[in-house]
Design a protein around this motif. Structure first.
Motif, short mmCIF file in Angstrom:
data_model
loop_
_atom_site.label_atom_id
_atom_site.label_comp_id
_atom_site.label_asym_id
_atom_site.label_seq_id
_atom_site.Cartn_x
_atom_site.Cartn_y
_atom_site.Cartn_z
N MET A 1 -18.57 -52.23 12.51
CA MET A 1 -18.19 -51.89 13.89
C MET A 1 -16.77 -52.33 14.18
SD MET A 1 -21.52 -52.30 16.27
CE MET A 1 -22.47 -53.51 15.42
N GLN A 2 -16.28 -53.33 13.43
CA GLN A 2 -14.90 -53.77 13.63
C GLN A 2 -13.97 -53.08 12.65
OE1 GLN A 2 -15.54 -57.96 13.13
NE2 GLN A 2 -15.89 -58.29 15.31
N ALA A 3 -14.45 -52.01 12.00
CA ALA A 3 -13.66 -51.26 11.03
C ALA A 3 -13.20 -52.14 9.87
CB ALA A 3 -12.45 -50.60 11.69
N ARG A 4 -14.05 -53.05 9.46
CA ARG A 4 -13.77 -53.84 8.27
C ARG A 4 -14.77 -53.43 7.20
NH1 ARG A 4 -15.22 -59.09 8.65
NH2 ARG A 4 -16.28 -58.91 10.65
N VAL B 1 -21.87 -65.19 19.47
CA VAL B 1 -20.96 -64.69 20.50
C VAL B 1 -21.76 -63.76 21.41
CG1 VAL B 1 -18.89 -63.31 20.92
CG2 VAL B 1 -18.99 -64.84 18.95
N GLU C 1 -15.71 -71.92 17.53
CA GLU C 1 -14.80 -72.18 16.41
C GLU C 1 -13.38 -72.51 16.85
OE1 GLU C 1 -13.68 -68.75 14.24
OE2 GLU C 1 -12.05 -69.96 13.45
N THR C 2 -12.81 -71.69 17.76
CA THR C 2 -11.41 -71.92 18.09
C THR C 2 -11.19 -73.10 19.03
OG1 THR C 2 -11.62 -70.20 19.75
CG2 THR C 2 -10.56 -69.58 17.71
N VAL D 1 -20.13 -58.06 18.78
CA VAL D 1 -18.85 -57.39 18.55
C VAL D 1 -18.23 -56.91 19.85
CG1 VAL D 1 -19.37 -56.66 16.20
CG2 VAL D 1 -19.81 -55.12 18.08
N GLY D 2 -19.03 -56.82 20.90
CA GLY D 2 -18.51 -56.24 22.13
C GLY D 2 -18.02 -57.22 23.16
N MET D 3 -18.04 -58.51 22.84
CA MET D 3 -17.73 -59.48 23.91
C MET D 3 -16.87 -60.63 23.43
SD MET D 3 -21.08 -59.68 26.23
CE MET D 3 -20.14 -60.59 27.37
N ALA D 4 -16.22 -61.26 24.41
CA ALA D 4 -15.52 -62.52 24.15
C ALA D 4 -16.48 -63.67 24.43
CB ALA D 4 -14.29 -62.63 25.03
N ARG D 5 -16.11 -64.86 24.00
CA ARG D 5 -16.97 -66.01 24.21
C ARG D 5 -16.98 -66.41 25.70
NH1 ARG D 5 -14.23 -69.47 21.35
NH2 ARG D 5 -15.15 -68.66 19.45
#
Lengths: 336, 406
Positions: free
Chosen positions: A37-40, A208, A216-217, A295-299
């Motif tokens: 979904m993230q094109a990876r 997430v 993590e960050t 994949v659709g959201m920020a923390r």
């Protein structure tokens, strides 16, 4: 008595192996889906197995100012509790190993144990990051427990209102799709409860947008920051098993149908067909409530998380419950 | 609230929230930041020291390596300073080539930042998207200069490579790609609920504070300061075209100076850069691109030069400032690099105050810090870093002046 105990012991070992294996497969599938979904390209499907194998080969590093006993016990407790949950949950048409000794209320309690073990481990590791992570994990647990409890209680109560005996038993829940006993308002209510549970899942699994305790960050892994080697492997396995448990719980509550109910298959063929169908349902749940959301959201920030679960998700849960009550009152021959 | 214990959290020198080493020390009460202090100087590499032992033609390549992202800004600022001292007339076309590369650099730098910001927020999908989109600018830069980073295109007296007419279609294709992507990026970054939730009213830097703390670049513009070296003191080819400082009011109704506004400014600067490159390409003058092709002549001119000058360039992160002093010898007598982060970093103390732990990564990242650009000094005595007070610094500078006069 003896054969029963033997069966239970063998069943427990089997479930433990199944839980860890299936959990890691699910994690692999989730990582692949998210990557796509993230094109990876994403890691290979068996990457979680490689990770666990690597961690198991590594040394445990225990910080100097950690409380050693709690620090080492926490991962074991977390994994044991996660596996114990699976003993009470049906797999396809295979009924739970310990189905007769506990019900869904016990499952809800058991679901909190791995989280509590992580909190204890985090607080015992003597790192400020882990301390903040533990505090956040506790707040997160308080936030999502209510909607989860609402959904479970509402469904069991509706079954009870429909005259089903022993509604809290997982055997009953697995054999009586609640959709069959409700009318139109009930169906809307159930859909709302399903939505609530779908949102509780990422919080329960610390994914997430609800990975705030691990962040993590911000906290470089939060309550797991000091864990390494075998201890971290145990925590990872516990997370994998918990993923199976949460997905199975959703399946039992909302999608309990088996293939053999519709197609007359008997014996081993039937069991295998039901298992395949069950895996499909679990994958469906994982796709929607883990991969898609993450994949659709920020923390979330921790205060947003609490507002979100206590405000919106609890509200959705309550609305669903009220609709179920309404449905029971309106339904024929049912005493509310 | 007030009876909660205060505890200290160190973030850095190495931490996943930080892309480069720097040490933050936070006093935390609950989840709220009470006080913050930071100690830079963890990536000091002695670039100036190396430069003052080399000639300007060599230093240009050292400048490329001060920063991995804004490679052309430092080189351009240094080259402009030397060109002023040595009175070198740069050909018109070279100015255009320099500006076009500088604008592509802005595009890739801002998109890189957007990706990092998304990652700091825990929004990895957007991070992957931003970095994938960034590749187009990187490809064009590689196509034009031969390198993805450390372009090595600017030199004293012009540029080392010219763009030919048959390279223009590739540039135009890249510009069209970005024009097509603008709406998508704006929707994804500026209309997303979680991003709004996390970034609006977070890390607010008022216009007054921004002015008093001498912030530069997108950080200053997001707070409403209308300043942009390209418009205020045009260099290279920017005098020939229309450049305006982008303020957050191009998108939002009011200017708050929060993290969200910094995203707005950077995204719309990408849009503006695309337009600037188009304008530059339309009016590119003819050959040549070098004042002098023979290195020996350039070197002898630089060697004869005496005097001092400053070069100012609007790097993607803000003003990049180089001071050079030449005294008729091969190497410069003095070379001072002031990167944009040096001006912006003090705003951290202001914007982190009273915010939550969860917002530390995005607020720290929101000024787009570049520590290796900034770190010009590190003091280690007896194995432990020392804090230099104003008095010590003053004493040291007086001593140095005396030494130079002797």
């Amino acid at each position: 008595m003896i054969p029963m105990i033997t069966a239970a012991v063998l069943g427990c070992i089997g479930i433990a192996v199944y839980g860890m294996f299936f959990g890691l497969v699910l994690q692999g599938v989730d990582r692949k889906w998210a990557a796509r979904m993230q094109a990876r390209y994403g890691p290979p499907l068996h990457q979680p197995f490689i990770d666990i194998a690597k961690l198991l080969c590594k040394d445990n590093i225990i910080p100097k100012n950690a409380v050693k006993s709690v620090f080492n016990a926490a991962p074991v407790i977390a994994l044991a509790a996660s596996i114990t949950i699976l003993l009470y949950l049906p797999i396809g048409s295979i009924m739970p190993v310990l189905g007769g000794w506990g019900d869904i209320i016990l499952v809800i309690y058991l679901l909190t144990v791995p989280g509590l073990a992580m909190v204890a481990g985090g607080l015992a590791s003597g790192s400020p990051y882990a301390t903040v992570g533990s505090q956040r994990e506790m707040v997160t647990m308080i936030a999502y427990e209510l909607p989860l409890a609402i959904a479970v209680v509402a469904i069991a109560w509706r079954l009870n209102a429909a005259g089903v005996a022993d509604p809290f038993s997982l055997v009953t829940l697995a054999q009586t799709p609640v959709w069959g006993v409700v009318g139109i308002p009930g169906i809307i209510g159930l859909l709302l409860l399903m939505l609530a549970i779908a949102w509780v899942t990422p919080a329960e699994l610390s994914r997430v947008p609800c990975d705030t305790p691990e962040a993590e960050t911000e906290l470089c892994g939060g309550l797991l920051v000091e864990y390494s080697g075998k201890n971290l492997a145990l925590f990872s396995l516990s997370g994998a098993v918990k993923m199976v448990a949460m997905a199975t719980l959703t399946v039992v509550l909302f999608l309990p149908w088996n293939l053999t109910w519709f197609i007359p298959l008997t014996g081993a063929v039937g069991i295998v067909a039901d298992l395949a169908f069950f895996v499909l349902k679990v994958l469906l749940v994982v796709f929607f409530s883990v991969s898609l959301i993450r994949v659709g959201m920020a923390r979330f920030r921790i205060n947003h998380l609490v507002t979100f679960y206590w405000g919106y998700i609890t509200l959705i849960g309550f609305t669903g419950m009220i609709l179920l009550v309404l449905d029971a009152v309106l339904g024929m021959g049912v005493v509310a | 609230m007030s009876n909660k214990p205060v505890y200290t959290i160190p973030i850095g020198p190495i931490h996943p929230a930080l892309k480069e080493p720097i040490l933050f020390t936070f006093d935390i009460q609950g989840e709220v930041i009470n006080a913050v202090d930071f100690a830079p100087g963890k990536v000091h590499r002695g670039v100036e020291w190396m430069g003052m032992r080399r000639n300007p033609v060599q230093i240009v390549h050292l400048c490329d390596r001060i920063c991995g992202i804004c490679g052309v800004s430092h080189t351009l600022a240094f080259a402009r300073a030397v060109e002023q001292i040595a009175e070198i007339e740069v050909p018109e076309r070279a100015h255009y080539v320099r500006s076009i590369i500088a604008e592509f650099e802005r595009i890739q730098s801002h998109l890189l930042w957007a990706g990092v910001a998304a990652h700091e927020l825990g929004f990895d999908t957007l991070f992957h998207l931003a970095w994938r989109v960034r590749e187009e600018a990187m490809d064009v830069i590689e196509y034009l200069t031969g390198n993805r980073i450390n372009y090595g295109i600017v030199q004293v007296g012009g540029v080392r490579r010219d763009f030919t007419e048959d390279q223009f279609p590739r540039i135009r294709k890249a510009l069209e790609t970005y024009e097509g992507l603008v709406n998508k990026l704006v929707t994804l970054f500026l209309e997303d609920t979680t991003i709004k939730l996390r970034c609006m009213n977070t890390g607010v830097l008022t216009e007054k504070d921004a002015l008093e703390l001498c912030t530069v670049g997108p950080t200053a513009r997001a707070s409403g300061l209308k300043m942009d070296v390209r418009a205020d003191a045009p260099y290279a080819a920017y005098g020939d075209i229309d450049v305006k400082a982008i303020l957050p009011d191009v998108y939002a109704d009011c200017i708050k100076g929060d993290v969200y506004d910094r995203i707005v400014v950077r995204l719309f600067e990408v849009v503006d850069s695309v337009r600037i490159i188009r304008d530059l390409m339309d009016q590119m003058p003819a050959w040549p691109v070098l004042w002098e092709t023979r290195y020996a002549k350039i070197l002898s001119t630089c060697k004869k030069a005496e005097g001092e000058a400053i070069g100012r360039v609007e790097a993607p992160r803000g003003e990049c400032f180089h001071y050079v002093r030449m005294n008729g010898s091969e190497a410069p007598q003095q070379w001072k690099v002031k990167a944009s982060t040096y001006s912006n970093q003090m705003s951290w103390l202001k914007i982190l105050q009273g915010e939550q732990i969860a917002d530390i990564p995005i607020i720290v990242a929101s000024i787009d810090p570049c520590m290796s650009c900034t770190d010009r000094v590190t003091v280690i005595r007896d194995g432990s870093p020392d804090v230099m007070t104003k008095d010590t610094l003053h004493r040291l500078s007086v001593e140095k002046t005396r030494r130079l006069q002797a």
